[in-house]
Every structure is written in structure tokens, then in C-alpha cells.
Design a protein around this motif. Structure first.
Motif, PDB file in Angstrom:
ATOM      1  N   PRO A 196       0.805  -1.237   0.000  1.00 21.87           N
ATOM      2  CA  PRO A 196       0.000   0.000   0.000  1.00 21.87           C
ATOM      3  C   PRO A 196       0.827   1.271   0.000  1.00 21.87           C
ATOM      4  O   PRO A 196       0.367   2.311  -0.492  1.00 21.87           O
ATOM      5  CB  PRO A 196      -0.828  -0.120   1.285  1.00 21.87           C
ATOM      6  CG  PRO A 196      -0.824  -1.577   1.623  1.00 21.87           C
ATOM      7  CD  PRO A 196       0.498  -2.095   1.157  1.00 21.87           C
ATOM      8  N   GLN A 197       2.047   1.208   0.534  1.00 20.32           N
ATOM      9  CA  GLN A 197       2.868   2.418   0.604  1.00 20.32           C
ATOM     10  C   GLN A 197       3.487   2.792  -0.737  1.00 20.32           C
ATOM     11  O   GLN A 197       4.106   3.849  -0.858  1.00 20.32           O
ATOM     12  CB  GLN A 197       3.973   2.249   1.660  1.00 20.32           C
ATOM     13  CG  GLN A 197       4.974   1.144   1.374  1.00 20.32           C
ATOM     14  CD  GLN A 197       4.549  -0.208   1.927  1.00 20.32           C
ATOM     15  OE1 GLN A 197       3.365  -0.470   2.085  1.00 20.32           O
ATOM     16  NE2 GLN A 197       5.529  -1.040   2.231  1.00 20.32           N
ATOM     17  N   ASP A 198       3.326   1.948  -1.750  1.00 19.53           N
ATOM     18  CA  ASP A 198       3.866   2.248  -3.075  1.00 19.53           C
ATOM     19  C   ASP A 198       2.834   1.877  -4.139  1.00 19.53           C
ATOM     20  O   ASP A 198       3.019   0.933  -4.911  1.00 19.53           O
ATOM     21  CB  ASP A 198       5.182   1.492  -3.294  1.00 19.53           C
ATOM     22  CG  ASP A 198       5.900   1.926  -4.571  1.00 19.53           C
ATOM     23  OD1 ASP A 198       5.369   2.806  -5.288  1.00 19.53           O
ATOM     24  OD2 ASP A 198       6.981   1.381  -4.859  1.00 19.53           O
ATOM     25  N   GLN A 199       1.747   2.634  -4.184  1.00 17.44           N
ATOM     26  CA  GLN A 199       0.681   2.329  -5.135  1.00 17.44           C
ATOM     27  C   GLN A 199       1.077   2.661  -6.567  1.00 17.44           C
ATOM     28  O   GLN A 199       0.539   2.069  -7.508  1.00 17.44           O
ATOM     29  CB  GLN A 199      -0.589   3.086  -4.756  1.00 17.44           C
ATOM     30  CG  GLN A 199      -1.213   2.619  -3.455  1.00 17.44           C
ATOM     31  CD  GLN A 199      -2.559   3.261  -3.184  1.00 17.44           C
ATOM     32  OE1 GLN A 199      -3.134   3.926  -4.044  1.00 17.44           O
ATOM     33  NE2 GLN A 199      -3.066   3.078  -1.978  1.00 17.44           N
ATOM     34  N   GLN A 200       2.015   3.579  -6.740  1.00 18.36           N
ATOM     35  CA  GLN A 200       2.437   3.921  -8.087  1.00 18.36           C
ATOM     36  C   GLN A 200       3.088   2.714  -8.770  1.00 18.36           C
ATOM     37  O   GLN A 200       2.891   2.483  -9.966  1.00 18.36           O
ATOM     38  CB  GLN A 200       3.422   5.093  -8.068  1.00 18.36           C
ATOM     39  CG  GLN A 200       3.853   5.552  -9.459  1.00 18.36           C
ATOM     40  CD  GLN A 200       4.702   6.801  -9.426  1.00 18.36           C
ATOM     41  OE1 GLN A 200       4.912   7.395  -8.362  1.00 18.36           O
ATOM     42  NE2 GLN A 200       5.213   7.219 -10.577  1.00 18.36           N
ATOM     43  N   THR A 201       3.848   1.927  -8.008  1.00 14.67           N
ATOM     44  CA  THR A 201       4.521   0.759  -8.564  1.00 14.67           C
ATOM     45  C   THR A 201       3.638  -0.479  -8.519  1.00 14.67           C
ATOM     46  O   THR A 201       3.551  -1.225  -9.497  1.00 14.67           O
ATOM     47  CB  THR A 201       5.825   0.467  -7.792  1.00 14.67           C
ATOM     48  OG1 THR A 201       6.672   1.613  -7.845  1.00 14.67           O
ATOM     49  CG2 THR A 201       6.555  -0.733  -8.395  1.00 14.67           C
ATOM     50  N   TYR A 202       2.950  -0.692  -7.382  1.00 17.61           N
ATOM     51  CA  TYR A 202       2.250  -1.951  -7.148  1.00 17.61           C
ATOM     52  C   TYR A 202       0.724  -1.826  -7.191  1.00 17.61           C
ATOM     53  O   TYR A 202       0.019  -2.792  -6.926  1.00 17.61           O
ATOM     54  CB  TYR A 202       2.690  -2.545  -5.810  1.00 17.61           C
ATOM     55  CG  TYR A 202       4.150  -2.951  -5.806  1.00 17.61           C
ATOM     56  CD1 TYR A 202       4.556  -4.130  -6.430  1.00 17.61           C
ATOM     57  CD2 TYR A 202       5.125  -2.141  -5.211  1.00 17.61           C
ATOM     58  CE1 TYR A 202       5.893  -4.502  -6.442  1.00 17.61           C
ATOM     59  CE2 TYR A 202       6.467  -2.513  -5.219  1.00 17.61           C
ATOM     60  CZ  TYR A 202       6.845  -3.692  -5.839  1.00 17.61           C
ATOM     61  OH  TYR A 202       8.158  -4.056  -5.855  1.00 17.61           O
ATOM     62  N   GLY A 203       0.218  -0.655  -7.538  1.00 23.56           N
ATOM     63  CA  GLY A 203      -1.207  -0.509  -7.747  1.00 23.56           C
ATOM     64  C   GLY A 203      -2.027  -0.490  -6.468  1.00 23.56           C
ATOM     65  O   GLY A 203      -1.496  -0.463  -5.359  1.00 23.56           O
ATOM     66  N   LYS A 204      -3.352  -0.529  -6.638  1.00 23.33           N
ATOM     67  CA  LYS A 204      -4.290  -0.467  -5.523  1.00 23.33           C
ATOM     68  C   LYS A 204      -5.288  -1.620  -5.635  1.00 23.33           C
ATOM     69  O   LYS A 204      -5.849  -1.877  -6.692  1.00 23.33           O
ATOM     70  CB  LYS A 204      -5.044   0.869  -5.522  1.00 23.33           C
ATOM     71  CG  LYS A 204      -5.979   1.074  -4.336  1.00 23.33           C
ATOM     72  CD  LYS A 204      -6.643   2.449  -4.408  1.00 23.33           C
ATOM     73  CE  LYS A 204      -7.483   2.727  -3.160  1.00 23.33           C
ATOM     74  NZ  LYS A 204      -8.625   1.803  -3.020  1.00 23.33           N
ATOM     75  N   ASP A 205      -5.486  -2.293  -4.530  1.00 27.96           N
ATOM     76  CA  ASP A 205      -6.444  -3.396  -4.466  1.00 27.96           C
ATOM     77  C   ASP A 205      -7.847  -2.864  -4.748  1.00 27.96           C
ATOM     78  O   ASP A 205      -8.254  -1.829  -4.217  1.00 27.96           O
ATOM     79  CB  ASP A 205      -6.374  -4.027  -3.067  1.00 27.96           C
ATOM     80  CG  ASP A 205      -7.160  -5.325  -2.961  1.00 27.96           C
ATOM     81  OD1 ASP A 205      -7.863  -5.690  -3.916  1.00 27.96           O
ATOM     82  OD2 ASP A 205      -7.067  -5.971  -1.897  1.00 27.96           O
TER      83      ASP A 205
END
Length: 340
Positions: A153-162
Motif C-alpha cells: 500500500p505504501q507504493d501504489q504507483q509501482t504496485y497498484g491499488k487493491d
């Protein structure tokens, strides 16, 4: 002659110094891969990491042999195991992968494991891999488990959002396509195994495909509309994760609830439903009512209840695992795969 010998020595040294390189042919198509052996070269490294980063390990030290099984750690070393990342849409998604070590041209059926939880809650760590995934790979399966987008969650730019059953379903589709390209994978035998929220993700995935050989689902919600009044605290999660939730609440919940579109699942898809009779998180009626509807539709379905079990079937994990593996072997296309 000397040049050939030098090259052989170079590759041998490279494999010893950087064992992760050996994974290159095992997990093609993945953006990043790190072997479990690199992460934890021996059991002592794992114990040390648990003591430093896992509060429960100190608090429940007397449970350590069960929570952190050394025998399972040793057995996992006999598998090809890796922490992975792969591209889905424009983001990266983390995953775990395990498979039996290659034996000539042996092809292994594939289990896509869909975890429960949301965002970072329910992420699979290495202990989870040891306890939940490794026993499946040891029985002759390639096992791939997505963490879904938004697991960092702390890196939504890289790993997106659930999105709890929205765009994140594409993460499973992409993982299946990568699985089919693995050199040791039997692309004709792809199975889905979902627990809790992972069951919902499995239904949503199967709804859009015709290449799933069979599914096994444990303790999954099948009707979020009726579940919400039973677990009103889930509204905070739905509101924070599901796009347009406040504007189209019922629509979004129904879209994630297989009971409303069960007839749209592939007609020949065998589904095994497992649940605990004392499940306090997902009401047992979710599995019972879906089984009744699938039976009415004359679909291949089997329902197994562990009457005294909780949501996670805590005291019945081995029985659950054997029922699931038997189901997959029963519906295996071609000669059944024997356990190694």
C-alpha cells in the motif's frame, strides 16, 4: 579445449555464487525472481528473521515448532521456490512460485492459489509458503500464488491499488498466462484453489475463461449483499477499495457475488466447495446455497462440511488439502499425475 573448460567452470561458479541465476529458465516471463534459497539459505536465517520482524514469534514462542516447521523448511529446499514479480496492466504484482525440480520432460499440472485478505492483510510470507503452498508442490504440482495488486500500500504507483475483485482479477489472468509458458507446466491442467476472498477471485476468474480444469474453494463469500449485514465492519473495506462503491453499492457487490451469475460459469467446470460449520467470518450458507444452485443447474459440484471447523479450517488443514488434491486428480486431463 581450455576455452570450453573455462566456460564450464564459469557457469558452475555463477550458479554457486548466484543461485538465483538458475531460476532464469524455471520462471520465464517474470519481471523479477529471487530464489527462496537466497532469501533463507538455512533454517537459522529464517528463525533470525522471524525474531527480528515478527512480533508473534516472540509472543508465541512455545508455538514455534508448529508455526515455523523445520521439517517443512527442509522439504521445501527440494523444490524450485522463488519470490516473483510480474507485470499486470501498467503495474507490478508480487507472487510466489514453487515447482518440483525438473525430471527430463516431465510436465506438472498447475495450481493457481488465490489468497484471502485485502491489500497487505493476508499477504503470503515465507512461513505461509512453507505451510500452505509447499505441501501442494511436493504432491507434484506447480503452485503460483499472486499477492494481487495493492499488496504494497505504501507504493501504489509501482504496485497498484487493491480493488477487491475489480481490476485486480486481471492479475490472476496474467499469472495463468505466465504459468502456461513455464517449461515444466502442463497447460492442459490449470486448477484454481481459493480461500476466503480468494474464492471470490477464483469465481470471477473462471467466469471469464474456459481453460480452468477444476476449482476448489474454501470458506468463500458467494453473496456479499447478504454478508454485509452480518459483518457491517466490512463496509469500511468495501468503501476504501471498490471503485464507485457509494454510487453503485448493490451493483458492485452483486458483480462480486457468484450466486447472482452462477449459470454463467463454464457448464462443465467441476467445483469443490469446502467450509467450516462454525465459520464466524463467512456464513456457512454461502457455500450451501451456491452448492444448491449449482446442483439445480446440473453442474459438477461437491460440498464438504467440517461441522466443527472455523473459517480457516484450523484443525482440518490436512483433510482439506487431501480433499482438494483428490478433486484435482479426479479431474486431471490425461493420465493422472502421481505424487513424487
Amino acid at each position: 579445449m581450455f576455452r570450453g573448460l573455462t566456460m564450464k567452470l564459469f557457469w558452475l561458479v555463477l550458479l554457486f555464487v548466484y543461485p538465483g541465476y538458475a531460476l532464469a529458465n524455471s520462471w520465464p516471463g517474470f519481471a523479477k525472481q529471487q530464489s527462496c534459497l537466497e532469501l533463507y539459505p538455512d533454517f537459522h536465517h529464517l528463525v533470525k528473521d522471524m525474531r527480528q520482524h515478527q512480533p508473534w514469534y516472540k509472543a508465541e514462542y512455545w508455538l514455534a515448532p508448529w508455526l515455523l516447521p523445520k521439517q517443512q523448511f527442509d522439504q521445501t529446499q527440494e523444490l524450485e521456490c522463488a519470490q516473483l514479480e510480474y507485470h499486470s496492466d501498467t503495474i507490478l504484482v508480487q507472487a510466489w512460485g514453487l515447482q518440483p525440480k525438473a525430471k527430463g520432460k516431465q510436465k506438472w499440472p498447475v495450481i493457481i492459489y488465490n489468497r484471502g485478505g485485502n491489500s497487505a492483510l493476508g499477504r503470503l510470507d515465507y512461513v505461509s509458503v512453507l505451510r500452505q503452498l509447499s505441501p501442494l508442490a511436493q504432491q507434484g504440482f506447480i503452485v503460483l500464488a499472486s499477492q494481487y495488486r495493492g499488496s504494497v500500500p505504501q507504493d501504489q504507483q509501482t504496485y497498484g491499488k487493491d480493488q477487491f475483485g475489480g481490476a485486480d482479477v486481471r492479475d490472476i489472468h496474467q499469472l495463468i498466462e505466465l504459468a502456461k509458458k513455464l517449461p515444466a507446466a502442463d497447460a492442459n491442467n490449470i486448477f484454481l484453489y481459493g480461500i476466503s476472498r480468494g474464492g471470490m477471485m477464483s469465481y470471477l476468474t473462471a467466469h471469464q475463461r474456459d481453460d480452468i480444469r477444476a476449482m476448489a474453494i474454501t470458506g468463500a463469500p458467494t453473496n456479499l449483499v447478504t454478508e454485509l449485514p452480518r459483518k457491517p465492519e466490512m463496509e469500511l473495506i468495501f468503501r476504501s477499495l471498490i471503485p464507485d462503491y457509494d454510487q453503485h453499492k448493490v451493483r458492485e457487490l452483486e458483480q462480486r457475488s457468484v450466486i447472482y451469475w452462477a449459470e454463467q460459469l463454464p457448464a462443465t467446470l467441476p467445483i469443490l466447495l469446502i467450509y467450516g460449520g462454525k465459520d464466524q467470518r463467512v456464513h456457512p450458507d454461502n457455500s450451501r446455497l451456491l452448492a444448491a444452485k449449482l446442483t439445480e443447474l446440473k453442474r459438477p459440484v461437491r460440498l464438504i462440511e467440517f461441522a466443527e471447523a472455523d473459517h480457516l479450517l484450523t484443525d482440518y488443514k490436512e483433510q482439506e488439502r487431501q480433499a482438494m488434491l483428490n478433486w484435482f486428480r479426479q479431474h486431471h486431463y490425461g493420465p493422472a499425475t502421481a505424487a513424487p
